[in-house]
Design an enzyme around this catalytic site. Sequence first.
Site: not given
Ligand code: SF4
Length: 247
Positions: A117-118, A200, A203, A228
């Site tokens: 996701c990151c 985010c 998170c 991340c």
């Molecule tokens: Fe995805 Fe969480 Fe990374 Fe944001 S912080 S990009 S929602 S995993």
Amino acid sequence: MQEKVADYIRKMKDMTAQERIAFAYQEFGQEVVFASSFGEEDQVILDMIAAVAPGLAVFTLDTGRLFQETYDLMARTQEKYGLPLKVYYPETAALEDMVARHGINLFYRSVELRKLCCRVRKVDPLRRALGPFKAWICGLRRAQSVTRTDIDVAEWDAANRKIKINPLVDWDLRRLQTYIQEHNVEVNPLHRQGFLSIGCACCTRAVQEGEDIRAGRWWWEDPEKKECGLHQRVKAPAGDKIEGRDQ
Ligand code: SF4
């Protein structure tokens, strides 16, 4: 590149943060960019850029999952400094595919899915944003977390193949907050509610007194894994303090 970075470290190590920013702008001109995520450090750097290098390029990454407070701060900051801020977004097809395969909240299920996701929401857009530049400025500080204790004022960012400049590298939290108060820098109201490092919304949580600044980021994970990918670093080979390798 090692020698170049070592030379930048030598030149910048005793400078003030403002002098480091002015130096970077003088050295790279339109080929250096500041990547802001509107955290306290980034707000301080933006304030300094407005004073000493107002033409310096600035961008941010909108992951699509930020706090409303962050979007509001972004809008107010743009207005205050008259910034030509460029906002980058995740690539639509990659995002849609990820959500279709793994669900909207995939990051809670495993470190691998969180990193996916990151990558889709942050790391890939970052690469796109950094593309035309030779160097980028970041708000990293050594004191921020266990993953950042050995960063330097200039580094070779092997993952993005850019020089990375960290003007606040040797600042502690107290110095940061003093600057914010003395220069009337606007910061995210969530900081006052215990959100020390803000990413985010899904998170990030508030931290308790005495906890590490980044303890509220991906709080369900081991601290050693909590980056991340935007600032991932590789240990230098023995005898070489600054060289990194591709990730
Ligand atoms: Fe995805 Fe969480 Fe990374 Fe944001 S912080 S990009 S929602 S995993």
